[in-house]
Design an enzyme around this catalytic site. Structure first.
Site, mmCIF file in Angstrom:
data_model
loop_
_atom_site.group_PDB
_atom_site.id
_atom_site.type_symbol
_atom_site.label_atom_id
_atom_site.label_comp_id
_atom_site.label_asym_id
_atom_site.label_seq_id
_atom_site.Cartn_x
_atom_site.Cartn_y
_atom_site.Cartn_z
ATOM 1 N N THR A 124 0.858 -1.190 0.000
ATOM 2 C CA THR A 124 0.000 0.000 0.000
ATOM 3 C C THR A 124 0.887 1.231 0.000
ATOM 4 O O THR A 124 1.644 1.461 0.950
ATOM 5 C CB THR A 124 -0.914 -0.002 1.231
ATOM 6 O OG1 THR A 124 -1.689 -1.204 1.236
ATOM 7 C CG2 THR A 124 -1.848 1.195 1.217
ATOM 8 N N GLU A 158 -7.287 -9.390 8.045
ATOM 9 C CA GLU A 158 -6.641 -10.271 9.011
ATOM 10 C C GLU A 158 -7.682 -11.216 9.591
ATOM 11 O O GLU A 158 -8.780 -10.824 9.949
ATOM 12 C CB GLU A 158 -5.959 -9.455 10.109
ATOM 13 C CG GLU A 158 -4.771 -8.664 9.584
ATOM 14 C CD GLU A 158 -3.878 -8.142 10.689
ATOM 15 O OE1 GLU A 158 -3.682 -8.842 11.702
ATOM 16 O OE2 GLU A 158 -3.366 -7.010 10.534
ATOM 17 N N LYS A 215 -6.880 1.009 -2.882
ATOM 18 C CA LYS A 215 -6.736 0.461 -1.525
ATOM 19 C C LYS A 215 -6.940 1.539 -0.460
ATOM 20 O O LYS A 215 -7.676 1.332 0.512
ATOM 21 C CB LYS A 215 -5.352 -0.166 -1.366
ATOM 22 C CG LYS A 215 -5.009 -0.657 0.046
ATOM 23 C CD LYS A 215 -5.933 -1.771 0.501
ATOM 24 C CE LYS A 215 -5.673 -2.197 1.951
ATOM 25 N NZ LYS A 215 -4.384 -2.810 2.148
ATOM 26 N N PHE A 260 -19.709 -3.430 9.061
ATOM 27 C CA PHE A 260 -18.827 -2.443 9.700
ATOM 28 C C PHE A 260 -19.600 -1.259 10.273
ATOM 29 O O PHE A 260 -19.090 -0.147 10.347
ATOM 30 C CB PHE A 260 -17.734 -1.982 8.736
ATOM 31 C CG PHE A 260 -16.804 -3.099 8.349
ATOM 32 C CD1 PHE A 260 -15.775 -3.464 9.186
ATOM 33 C CD2 PHE A 260 -16.994 -3.801 7.179
ATOM 34 C CE1 PHE A 260 -14.940 -4.514 8.862
ATOM 35 C CE2 PHE A 260 -16.166 -4.857 6.835
ATOM 36 C CZ PHE A 260 -15.132 -5.224 7.686
ATOM 37 N N LEU A 261 -20.835 -1.511 10.651
ATOM 38 C CA LEU A 261 -21.637 -0.495 11.319
ATOM 39 C C LEU A 261 -21.805 -0.860 12.794
ATOM 40 O O LEU A 261 -22.745 -0.448 13.446
ATOM 41 C CB LEU A 261 -23.003 -0.366 10.624
ATOM 42 C CG LEU A 261 -23.704 0.993 10.733
ATOM 43 C CD1 LEU A 261 -22.871 2.086 10.070
ATOM 44 C CD2 LEU A 261 -25.084 0.928 10.074
ATOM 45 N N GLY A 262 -20.877 -1.670 13.297
ATOM 46 C CA GLY A 262 -20.920 -2.076 14.691
ATOM 47 C C GLY A 262 -20.232 -1.065 15.586
ATOM 48 O O GLY A 262 -19.027 -0.828 15.467
ATOM 49 N N CYS A 271 -3.154 -1.241 9.262
ATOM 50 C CA CYS A 271 -3.599 -0.705 7.974
ATOM 51 C C CYS A 271 -4.427 0.564 8.110
ATOM 52 O O CYS A 271 -3.994 1.640 7.698
ATOM 53 C CB CYS A 271 -4.378 -1.764 7.199
ATOM 54 S SG CYS A 271 -3.367 -3.129 6.631
ATOM 55 N N ARG A 341 -0.636 -3.843 16.660
ATOM 56 C CA ARG A 341 -0.282 -2.519 16.158
ATOM 57 C C ARG A 341 -1.466 -1.562 16.313
ATOM 58 O O ARG A 341 -2.561 -1.848 15.869
ATOM 59 C CB ARG A 341 0.147 -2.596 14.695
ATOM 60 C CG ARG A 341 1.486 -3.283 14.484
ATOM 61 C CD ARG A 341 1.808 -3.443 13.012
ATOM 62 N NE ARG A 341 0.885 -4.367 12.363
ATOM 63 C CZ ARG A 341 0.893 -4.636 11.055
ATOM 64 N NH1 ARG A 341 1.763 -4.016 10.265
ATOM 65 N NH2 ARG A 341 0.035 -5.505 10.541
#
Length: 447
Positions: A124, A158, A215, A260-262, A271, A341
């Site tokens: 990236t 991941e 990306k 991904f609205l949690g 990343c 990380r």
């Protein structure tokens, strides 16, 4: 034509790509300057936790399709296609990406190329990097213009890296401006990815800058969506509303969707945080900084969730951590990973310890990395051990074993039944019925 592949850089991306390409039937040589990493991989050991990767690695070492080396000379001689998979970490004290490893890898490889090949960047990188590297390859390579560069960004998650490599949701290829070189790069990558294309995977061909932007744009959008619902959690807390119900209602809107609205503690890892910061830095260099000013607030919302988690825990303890014991469940930035990380979980644990608490941490996979990063914390061998004697328990990484905990069993070992659910992973009614004082980010307390 059967291509022989090299993978330059055998970290998370490179080791996964090398093993999976070998599993598709290619001869693959993985290269890294870190001899310890190479020795471990050559011995069949994955240096990080990734479900399903180790069997793929060992299978292809045993059948001879996969080898590892520290020699650029060997890699240059071996490969028809060279995948560059080295890291681009955030520069110390800056938002910009550190391109040192990419530049060194490409220079070391290019200066040894003496026959036609395709170099494929997967790292990236800031937009404009491929064009700059194309010039460097032309200058350094003895292959007389026969070393063609393409850019093929990765989209690994991941915990799902093997699946995402072998069955990607799309393949993006950035090709040179020269028509003959572009056709050669596209043809080569269509051949390599033929098994994926036969499954109907979209294959998108673009110019260098567009491919580079895919990306970071995807990560910026994802980070924005996560921070949006966490911003709504801040409003819900002020209004005594329930962000989980709000999120559920929004998820039925096809224009928004529920992925991904949690709401919770926010994102971390290697990343999203560094990619959105590098994206802002590069936009500034291009004179387009105003287009991405919203990402600064996205980043700040994400960091504020960590502060709010600490505040909630402190409030449950009467306003001070001094002399108190805190049990922390989770150290990795997400479940199914040992990656710490920019981990929100480890950041919260360290912050609370600095404010006077005794903090004991448990994570199913990230204990070794967490100990090295935060040696002043205490570590336990199980969730029950981490919670023993705790005045408050914090759930900070939503591993399934934490979701499935028995509140009665955990309650038997704590000093006080206080829990803060940083991932909205638990059933509040179930835990309150077991005598716990349950709090969560973006949700009201009991009436």
């Amino acid at each position: 034509m059967t291509h022989r592949l090299t993978v330059i850089g055998t970290g998370y991306l490179g080791a996964t790509h090398a093993a999976c390409m070998a599993d598709l039937g290619y001869e693959v040589l993985g290269l890294d300057v870190d001899k310890n990493k190479i020795d471990r991989l050559a011995g069949g050991e994955v240096p990080f936790y990734e479900p399903g990767l180790e069997p793929v690695l060992r299978r292809n070492l045993e059948n001879g399709r996969l080898r590892f080396t520290t020699s650029y000379d060997e890699a240059a001689e071996f490969g028809d296609v060279h995948f560059v998979c080295v890291g681009t970490p955030q520069k110390s004290g800056e938002y910009a990406a550190d391109m040192t490893y990419v530049d060194e890898a490409v220079s070391a490889l290019a200066s040894r190329l003496r026959r036609p090949c395709v170099i494929v960047g997967k790292s990236t990188v800031p937009v404009g990097t491929a064009a700059r590297l194309e010039q460097a390859i032309a200058r350094l390579s003895p292959a007389d213009g026969d070393a063609v560069l393409a850019w093929n960004p990765e989209f690994l998650r991941e915990g799902f890296a093997v699946q995402d490599t072998l069955h990607p949701d799309r393949i993006v290829v950035g090709v040179p401006g020269d028509q003959a070189a572009a056709e050669r790069a596209e043809k080569t990558l269509r051949e390599i990815y033929a098994p994926m294309l036969s499954e109907g995977t979209p294959f998108i061909v673009a110019d260098y800058p567009t491919a580079e932007l895919v990306k970071v744009s995807a990560n910026a959008f994802l980070a924005t969506k996560i921070s949006f619902i966490n911003a709504m959690a801040e409003v819900c807390e002020a209004a005594h509303a329930d962000v989980t119900k709000l999120s559920e209602a929004l998820s039925y809107d096809d224009r928004i969707g529920g992925k991904f609205l949690g709401p919770g503690l926010g994102f971390g890892g290697g990343c999203l945080p560094k990619d959105i910061r590098a994206f802002m830095a590069r936009a500034g260099e291009l004179g387009a900084d105003q287009a991405l000013t919203f990402l600064r607030e996205v980043d700040e919302i994400n960091i504020r969730r960590r502060t709010r988690m600490v505040d909630l825990a402190r409030h449950l303890l009467g306003g001070s951590f001094i002399g108190r014991t805190v049990g922390v469940l989770g150290a990795a930035f997400k479940p199914n990973s040992d990656d710490i990380r920019d981990s929100p979980a480890l950041d919260v644990a360290a912050t609370i310890r600095a404010q006077g608490a005794r903090v004991t941490v448990y994570d199913p996979q990230a204990m070794g990395n967490a100990r090295r990063a935060q040696p002043d914390l205490e570590f336990a061998g199980s969730a029950l051990e981490a919670a023993t004697g705790a005045h408050v328990v914090l759930l900070l990484t939503e591993w399934n074993e934490f979701r499935e905990m028995d509140p009665g069993e955990l309650g038997d070992v704590v000093a006080e039944r206080n829990i803060v659910d940083g991932r909205n992973a638990l059933d509040p009614d179930h835990w309150r019925a077991a005598g716990w004082h349950y709090r969560a980010l973006g949700r009201p307390g009991p009436r």
